[in-house]
Design a protein around this motif. Structure first.
Motif, mmCIF file in Angstrom:
data_model
loop_
_atom_site.group_PDB
_atom_site.id
_atom_site.type_symbol
_atom_site.label_atom_id
_atom_site.label_comp_id
_atom_site.label_asym_id
_atom_site.label_seq_id
_atom_site.Cartn_x
_atom_site.Cartn_y
_atom_site.Cartn_z
ATOM 1 N N ALA A 1 -8.648 3.530 19.482
ATOM 2 C CA ALA A 1 -8.507 2.511 20.699
ATOM 3 C C ALA A 1 -7.000 2.440 20.955
ATOM 4 C CB ALA A 1 -8.959 1.068 20.579
ATOM 5 N N GLN A 2 -6.154 2.455 19.601
ATOM 6 C CA GLN A 2 -4.828 2.565 19.585
ATOM 7 C C GLN A 2 -4.089 3.755 20.156
ATOM 8 O OE1 GLN A 2 -3.240 1.548 15.715
ATOM 9 N NE2 GLN A 2 -4.237 -0.747 16.003
ATOM 10 N N THR A 3 -4.747 4.678 20.388
ATOM 11 C CA THR A 3 -4.177 6.043 21.048
ATOM 12 C C THR A 3 -4.802 6.383 22.192
ATOM 13 O OG1 THR A 3 -5.646 7.434 19.604
ATOM 14 C CG2 THR A 3 -3.734 6.937 18.778
ATOM 15 N N ALA A 4 -5.895 5.660 22.474
ATOM 16 C CA ALA A 4 -6.327 5.851 23.899
ATOM 17 C C ALA A 4 -5.519 5.587 25.255
ATOM 18 C CB ALA A 4 -7.685 4.831 24.269
ATOM 19 N N THR A 5 -5.613 6.441 25.941
ATOM 20 C CA THR A 5 -4.634 6.466 27.187
ATOM 21 C C THR A 5 -5.404 6.765 28.491
ATOM 22 O OG1 THR A 5 -3.996 8.879 27.037
ATOM 23 C CG2 THR A 5 -2.579 7.455 25.887
ATOM 24 N N GLY A 6 -4.486 6.462 29.729
ATOM 25 C CA GLY A 6 -5.531 6.843 30.729
ATOM 26 C C GLY A 6 -4.616 7.148 31.817
ATOM 27 N N THR A 7 -5.088 7.284 33.239
ATOM 28 C CA THR A 7 -4.459 7.810 34.489
ATOM 29 C C THR A 7 -4.297 6.824 35.342
ATOM 30 O OG1 THR A 7 -5.023 10.083 33.933
ATOM 31 C CG2 THR A 7 -4.341 9.689 35.994
ATOM 32 N N VAL A 8 -3.336 6.661 36.064
ATOM 33 C CA VAL A 8 -3.122 5.484 37.209
ATOM 34 C C VAL A 8 -2.758 6.356 38.415
ATOM 35 C CG1 VAL A 8 -1.923 3.644 38.165
ATOM 36 C CG2 VAL A 8 -2.398 3.652 35.816
ATOM 37 N N ARG A 9 -3.590 6.437 39.334
ATOM 38 C CA ARG A 9 -3.532 7.326 40.504
ATOM 39 C C ARG A 9 -3.443 6.304 41.864
ATOM 40 N NH1 ARG A 9 -5.464 12.416 41.203
ATOM 41 N NH2 ARG A 9 -6.426 12.337 39.190
ATOM 42 N N THR B 1 6.792 1.144 29.134
ATOM 43 C CA THR B 1 6.073 2.196 28.378
ATOM 44 C C THR B 1 6.785 3.232 28.579
ATOM 45 O OG1 THR B 1 4.939 2.640 30.765
ATOM 46 C CG2 THR B 1 3.633 1.048 29.391
ATOM 47 N N GLY B 2 7.984 3.356 29.306
ATOM 48 C CA GLY B 2 8.625 4.717 29.428
ATOM 49 C C GLY B 2 7.863 5.642 30.731
ATOM 50 N N ARG B 3 6.783 5.112 31.083
ATOM 51 C CA ARG B 3 5.887 5.829 32.110
ATOM 52 C C ARG B 3 6.184 5.639 33.606
ATOM 53 N NH1 ARG B 3 4.995 9.141 28.294
ATOM 54 N NH2 ARG B 3 3.705 8.761 26.861
ATOM 55 N N GLY B 4 6.115 6.547 34.431
ATOM 56 C CA GLY B 4 6.436 6.459 35.670
ATOM 57 C C GLY B 4 6.142 7.851 36.440
ATOM 58 N N ALA B 5 6.370 7.576 37.908
ATOM 59 C CA ALA B 5 6.437 8.733 38.844
ATOM 60 C C ALA B 5 7.254 8.404 40.033
ATOM 61 C CB ALA B 5 4.847 8.902 39.151
ATOM 62 N N LEU B 6 7.182 9.497 40.830
ATOM 63 C CA LEU B 6 7.589 9.193 42.394
ATOM 64 C C LEU B 6 6.623 9.673 43.335
ATOM 65 C CD1 LEU B 6 11.149 11.319 42.172
ATOM 66 C CD2 LEU B 6 10.681 8.581 42.662
ATOM 67 N N ALA B 7 6.589 8.623 44.216
ATOM 68 C CA ALA B 7 5.492 8.863 45.397
ATOM 69 C C ALA B 7 5.901 10.291 46.193
ATOM 70 C CB ALA B 7 5.441 7.725 46.166
ATOM 71 N N ASN B 8 5.032 10.911 46.547
ATOM 72 C CA ASN B 8 5.248 12.262 47.233
ATOM 73 C C ASN B 8 5.329 12.068 48.732
ATOM 74 O OD1 ASN B 8 2.305 12.113 48.062
ATOM 75 N ND2 ASN B 8 1.560 13.494 46.648
ATOM 76 N N VAL C 1 -0.946 6.889 30.298
ATOM 77 C CA VAL C 1 -0.794 5.304 30.118
ATOM 78 C C VAL C 1 -1.721 4.540 29.266
ATOM 79 C CG1 VAL C 1 -1.075 3.212 31.777
ATOM 80 C CG2 VAL C 1 -0.350 5.573 32.621
ATOM 81 N N PRO C 2 -1.088 3.962 28.444
ATOM 82 C CA PRO C 2 -1.831 3.095 27.522
ATOM 83 C C PRO C 2 -3.047 2.375 28.085
ATOM 84 C CG PRO C 2 0.530 2.538 27.099
ATOM 85 C CD PRO C 2 0.222 3.451 28.512
ATOM 86 N N ALA C 3 -4.266 2.288 27.315
ATOM 87 C CA ALA C 3 -5.379 1.777 28.003
ATOM 88 C C ALA C 3 -5.132 0.328 28.115
ATOM 89 C CB ALA C 3 -6.734 2.233 26.836
ATOM 90 N N GLY C 4 -5.844 -0.123 28.990
ATOM 91 C CA GLY C 4 -5.990 -1.603 29.239
ATOM 92 C C GLY C 4 -5.380 -2.103 30.358
#
Length: 95
Positions: A30-38, A60-67, A77-80
């Protein structure tokens, strides 16, 4: 209506509509589980995609640019439950 006021009030991040959020946790520890946000970001008034909007997950240091369609994908992405932050010049920042 003042267009600047409209611009600052037009972000629409709807977990119910245009922004679909999917976290898919890996079956590992559970501490290493990740997911995807779309999802997709659009102007609430015109329904036009917000091209090059910056979507991030604070802390989290995670991000994206919209296309060109306003769509984005954030991996590992960290789970939760997570908060999304959206920024684009000419619009108010939204979380």
């Amino acid at each position: 209506m003042n267009s600047k006021i409209v611009r600052t009030a037009v972000w629409r991040l709807a977990g119910l509509a245009a922004l679909s959020m999917m976290l898919v946790a890996a079956p590992a520890d559970a501490q290493t589980a990740t997911g995807t946000v779309r999802g997709q970001v659009t102007d609430a008034v015109t329904q036009r995609p917000l091209v090059n909007a910056q979507i991030s997950i604070p802390g989290t240091g995670r991000g994206a640019l919209a296309n060109s369609g306003g769509q984005f994908l954030i991996l590992n992405v960290p789970a939760g439950a997570q908060t999304l932050r959206v920024e684009l010049v000419g619009y108010a920042m939204q979380e």
